[in-house]
Scaffold this motif. Structure first.
Motif, short mmCIF file in Angstrom:
data_model
loop_
_atom_site.label_atom_id
_atom_site.label_comp_id
_atom_site.label_asym_id
_atom_site.label_seq_id
_atom_site.Cartn_x
_atom_site.Cartn_y
_atom_site.Cartn_z
N UNK A 76 7.31 4.47 -7.87
CA UNK A 76 6.80 3.01 -8.29
C UNK A 76 5.18 3.15 -7.85
N UNK A 77 4.57 2.18 -8.55
CA UNK A 77 3.11 2.34 -8.49
C UNK A 77 2.96 1.79 -7.04
N UNK A 78 1.69 1.86 -6.64
CA UNK A 78 1.36 1.78 -4.98
C UNK A 78 1.46 0.30 -5.00
N UNK B 165 0.58 -1.24 0.15
CA UNK B 165 0.08 0.04 -0.02
C UNK B 165 0.71 1.20 0.02
N UNK B 166 2.14 1.22 -0.13
CA UNK B 166 3.30 2.37 -0.07
C UNK B 166 3.59 2.50 -1.43
#
Length: 113
Positions: free
Chosen positions: A96-98, A46-47
């Motif tokens: 980055x993507x989540x 989730x980050x």
């Protein structure tokens, strides 16, 4: 004719799904590779991971090309924040993507002299 159209649309869809956001600035044609580095950061659920990568040439050679290749084929993004083509240094910002990590191969080129 209908089968061919369906096949072409399917291939275009597959190419779009597998597309990553690689950064290619300048040219590598007839240029000398002066730096190869792999940048890896683990994922955190989730980050979104934000990291900076810097390269400074000790011999003060002018950069002619930069390639940042996403080896994980995700929707991560790379931008040049400082220096770059025409300079002796470069600073890249990797995002980055989540929930995904970063896995990039960064190649830097200069004149072949």
């Amino acid at each position: 004719m209908r089968r061919i159209t369906s096949l072409v649309l399917f291939l275009v869809l597959c190419a779009h799904v597998c597309e990553a956001k690689d950064l290619v600035v300048g040219s590598r044609v007839n240029n000398l590779l002066i730096s190869t580095e792999k940048v890896v950061y683990n994922k955190i659920p989730l980050i979104r991971r934000d990291k900076d990568y810097s390269y400074f040439d000790q011999k003060e050679r002018v950069i002619k090309g930069i390639i940042a290749r996403d080896l994980s084929r995700t929707d991560a993004e790379v931008t040049v924040t400082d220096g770059g083509v025409g300079e002796t240094y470069v600073r890249l910002h990797l995002k980055s993507e989540r929930g995904k990590g970063l896995n990039y191969l960064i190649l830097i080129f200069t004149d072949n002299k």
